[in-house]
Design a protein around this motif. Sequence first.
Motif, PDB file in Angstrom:
ATOM      1  N   VAL A   1      79.474  18.540 -48.298  1.00 26.47           N
ATOM      2  CA  VAL A   1      80.200  19.865 -49.107  1.00 26.47           C
ATOM      3  C   VAL A   1      79.418  20.667 -48.720  1.00 26.47           C
ATOM      4  O   VAL A   1      80.708  22.532 -48.104  1.00 26.47           O
ATOM      5  CB  VAL A   1      80.578  18.974 -50.183  1.00 26.47           C
ATOM      6  CG1 VAL A   1      81.176  20.780 -51.208  1.00 26.47           C
ATOM      7  CG2 VAL A   1      81.908  17.894 -50.398  1.00 26.47           C
ATOM      8  N   HIS A   2      78.235  20.936 -48.367  1.00 27.93           N
ATOM      9  CA  HIS A   2      77.583  22.093 -48.055  1.00 27.93           C
ATOM     10  C   HIS A   2      77.980  22.745 -47.060  1.00 27.93           C
ATOM     11  O   HIS A   2      77.967  23.742 -46.660  1.00 27.93           O
ATOM     12  CB  HIS A   2      75.981  21.892 -48.690  1.00 27.93           C
ATOM     13  CG  HIS A   2      75.718  23.218 -47.912  1.00 27.93           C
ATOM     14  ND1 HIS A   2      74.916  24.155 -49.135  1.00 27.93           N
ATOM     15  CD2 HIS A   2      74.568  23.644 -46.909  1.00 27.93           C
ATOM     16  CE1 HIS A   2      74.579  24.991 -48.498  1.00 27.93           C
ATOM     17  NE2 HIS A   2      73.487  24.892 -47.416  1.00 27.93           N
ATOM     18  N   GLU A   3      77.867  21.746 -46.098  1.00 31.56           N
ATOM     19  CA  GLU A   3      78.367  21.740 -44.356  1.00 31.56           C
ATOM     20  C   GLU A   3      79.382  22.947 -44.239  1.00 31.56           C
ATOM     21  O   GLU A   3      80.104  23.613 -43.703  1.00 31.56           O
ATOM     22  CB  GLU A   3      77.954  20.366 -43.826  1.00 31.56           C
ATOM     23  CG  GLU A   3      77.816  21.043 -41.911  1.00 31.56           C
ATOM     24  CD  GLU A   3      77.058  19.632 -41.503  1.00 31.56           C
ATOM     25  OE1 GLU A   3      77.987  19.418 -40.960  1.00 31.56           O
ATOM     26  OE2 GLU A   3      77.392  18.587 -42.419  1.00 31.56           O
ATOM     27  N   ALA A   4      80.312  22.035 -44.567  1.00 33.56           N
ATOM     28  CA  ALA A   4      81.925  22.749 -44.398  1.00 33.56           C
ATOM     29  C   ALA A   4      82.422  23.795 -45.141  1.00 33.56           C
ATOM     30  O   ALA A   4      82.573  24.659 -44.912  1.00 33.56           O
ATOM     31  CB  ALA A   4      82.591  21.546 -45.133  1.00 33.56           C
ATOM     32  N   ALA A   5      81.620  24.029 -46.119  1.00 33.51           N
ATOM     33  CA  ALA A   5      81.632  25.681 -47.225  1.00 33.51           C
ATOM     34  C   ALA A   5      80.899  26.357 -46.186  1.00 33.51           C
ATOM     35  O   ALA A   5      81.099  27.416 -45.730  1.00 33.51           O
ATOM     36  CB  ALA A   5      80.871  25.622 -48.746  1.00 33.51           C
ATOM     37  N   GLU A   6      79.912  25.903 -45.409  1.00 38.60           N
ATOM     38  CA  GLU A   6      78.938  27.002 -44.377  1.00 38.60           C
ATOM     39  C   GLU A   6      79.652  27.598 -43.363  1.00 38.60           C
ATOM     40  O   GLU A   6      80.023  28.761 -42.783  1.00 38.60           O
ATOM     41  CB  GLU A   6      77.767  26.117 -43.789  1.00 38.60           C
ATOM     42  CG  GLU A   6      76.528  26.598 -44.580  1.00 38.60           C
ATOM     43  CD  GLU A   6      75.219  26.002 -43.952  1.00 38.60           C
ATOM     44  OE1 GLU A   6      74.339  26.247 -44.981  1.00 38.60           O
ATOM     45  OE2 GLU A   6      75.242  26.076 -42.459  1.00 38.60           O
ATOM     46  N   ASP A   7      80.455  26.929 -42.641  1.00 37.47           N
ATOM     47  CA  ASP A   7      81.798  26.535 -41.826  1.00 37.47           C
ATOM     48  C   ASP A   7      82.644  27.279 -42.479  1.00 37.47           C
ATOM     49  O   ASP A   7      83.127  28.428 -41.230  1.00 37.47           O
ATOM     50  CB  ASP A   7      82.484  25.152 -41.130  1.00 37.47           C
ATOM     51  CG  ASP A   7      80.673  24.712 -40.518  1.00 37.47           C
ATOM     52  OD1 ASP A   7      80.274  24.653 -40.169  1.00 37.47           O
ATOM     53  OD2 ASP A   7      81.979  23.150 -40.088  1.00 37.47           O
TER      54      ASP A   7
END
Lengths: 437, 437
Positions: free
Chosen positions: A238-244
């Motif tokens: 979820v964090h990775e997607a938010a970063e993208d």
Amino acid sequence: LEQSKLKELHALLGELQPFDFAEIYELLPAPSKPKFVLQLDSRQLAMMIQELDLELQMEVLHYIGFERSPDVLDRMDNDDLADLLKELSFKEMEAFLSSMQKEESEYVQHLMKYDPETAGGIMTNRFVWIRNHYTVREAVDKLKAFAAYAENLFYMYVLDENKVLVGVVSYRDLLLAHLDDRIDEIMYRRVISVHVDTDQEEVARTIERYNFISVPVVDSDKHLLGIVTVDDVIDVIVHEAAEDIQKLSATGAGKKGIDFQTSVISASARRLPWLLLLLLLGMLSGSMIARFEETLERVVALTFFMPMIAGMTGNTGTQSLAIVIRGLGTERLHKGALIRLISRDFGVGLVLGLICGILIGIIAYIWQGSVMLSFVVSLSLLLTLVIGTLAGTLIPLLLYKLKIDPAIASGPLITTLNDLFSLFVYFGLATLFINQL
Amino acid sequence: LEQSKLKELHALLGELQPFDFAEIYELLPAPSKPKFVLQLDSRQLAMMIQELDLELQMEVLHYIGFERSPDVLDRMDNDDLADLLKELSFKEMEAFLSSMQKEESEYVQHLMKYDPETAGGIMTNRFVWIRNHYTVREAVDKLKAFAAYAENLFYMYVLDENKVLVGVVSYRDLLLAHLDDRIDEIMYRRVISVHVDTDQEEVARTIERYNFISVPVVDSDKHLLGIVTVDDVIDVIVHEAAEDIQKLSATGAGKKGIDFQTSVISASARRLPWLLLLLLLGMLSGSMIARFEETLERVVALTFFMPMIAGMTGNTGTQSLAIVIRGLGTERLHKGALIRLISRDFGVGLVLGLICGILIGIIAYIWQGSVMLSFVVSLSLLLTLVIGTLAGTLIPLLLYKLKIDPAIASGPLITTLNDLFSLFVYFGLATLFINQL
């Protein structure tokens, strides 16, 4: 509250899940929060704290008070605890750690040394290990002894005499086996583990690919250091997607994103630096156009096509950037793949440029009736779409290779850079053909 | 291959994970693929197929041949099988279903009726249920009987005489209990379940919040219909993130995204529709500017600020859009939150507009030396930043409320619309003050 109601409340609380506690806490009016905290036992408090954001964690710790806190912190997952302690002042941290059980406190201090974005940073020691010479009966006995401790697990990890990870046994395997079977006869030997320094995104990928519930974390000598569980991995994804998303929209990097609750001042402060940078870049475009003032004065109609040329170059760049950002998160980039990707996007730019260029040439001719103007617009769009498509691919790849924080290659930045050079190409070509316009 | 090597190969294959099979298959040169398929048993083939993309699934089925396929399909997870069968022709599908075990085939046909984006569409029937009056011994016996079938699970679900879900027992609970304990004494009663029509993103959120490994799916009468497991939920979360990225970059909606492997033709075809739409919108901007031709001819310097005004409005709109898209995925939007969000973003637009507007006013005055020009540029940027910030918030929220596919509110679309009206504001103001410029 009356005594009987209090009893009912406790019965109800006993059946709730950690997330429920956290949600109740967040919804309670401020004056009731300390009272609610007092009604919970240490285990419930530990579960609740893990589900809260950092600011609320601090608030709860404050309500719990210094005397009772160590008992609650002892019961938290160590990876969550390490993250929380990092936010305390050094003095507070020392005080908490010294009040905890020695073994736990040492492990937590150990965890705090790992990069938080690696397997070491998200692992926990809440697992049960057994020796390979155990019988199933001995394994079940150990599980019973550590039941409260290893609450949410589904596997036991098997170590040899050197504490090297040699196998894994699921609770299901234990149920299906005879009590006198030896563990090393029923264990699964090809354990897939991750190194303690592995990046958390790679850990997530391992769990995702193999549909694991948890994955063991080992050092270079295969000693078992901890485990990473699937719920932590979901947080990573979820964090990775938010970063993208942040990269594509320039809404602030790292943990400090903007959500629906962020205040006007914080949200403005996080958006402003990008906008100021883009403002200056926008003025660069302006001063570049100013050099073509003479051309513009002679053919004002050139202005009509400016937003389209700049916009289209920005749009194709954003598309390329999104594909690269998403791809870097999921695919491995060896040299062959890199060359194939770049030539693919050169091809894509060419196809898009030819189709859009021809189309706009026709539209421009019908509208303005000038062959040369429509030729300049058409050729400009072809060139800028090829370059814009490639820029959206190359710039983030280059930053990635140079190990520069790729958050720099944000969508608006690429759009604005594409604005700048697409207008340069356009006015450059126009000036070249000015006598025919 | 020699006989001995073949034996070694089989030993090795027996220890691999499903993902490994799929990766080997993808890496093999085309001529070796059918040979590899022949070396795998039905269970291994079923596991491998589930990890492959749809096109490769079809290829493998083709290599397996019609005779052996039913045996392989029988062993697949039913949710994956339902997805695969939907892609076959009606005749092929009928043939496969009729060759499967009756009970399995009925369940799969049942699954195919549910919306694929709901709990019903992603659930499987690979779970073991027990009755509430069972003893632990009877439960373990049932587990042993269905061991191969319920391979990857960690819970047993407890039904009463009406097949209503009344509890859940983990394998760990079974290990810790006495063999003669009754299930209804040790089971957990407050089972959190999802309704079969629940949206898959809501199912994902439930598993994410409660750190579950699986969640039971029930109908309106609480009858247990299936379960959704955490690995399926990870796929949902990854898919959801990819959709958000597509919305922000207009790189095609739904399953047909673009990755590093997509061909030039497919990638161009998926990007082109958006670019053509944006091209036409860009020309709308152009024809709007054309109406201000007289103003432009009198003050060519107005052109210099065009890219900055249009760009900044697009950038702030993209920021707002990203925050809304991300928020819609994770937060609930009741009326109060909606009003708070909109007024927050009005405030943010005002703060950003005032700071950037004043700054650009100073820059414009220093550069061009005209008070009125710098006033027009400054006021335009203030207004367009307020409107652009709000547009990026309101347009996706409106589409969401109207239940229109939010993929329509893509980043480039908002950017281009912001281009259009920001230039209208800019040239409108300029024309109003033309005599002072």
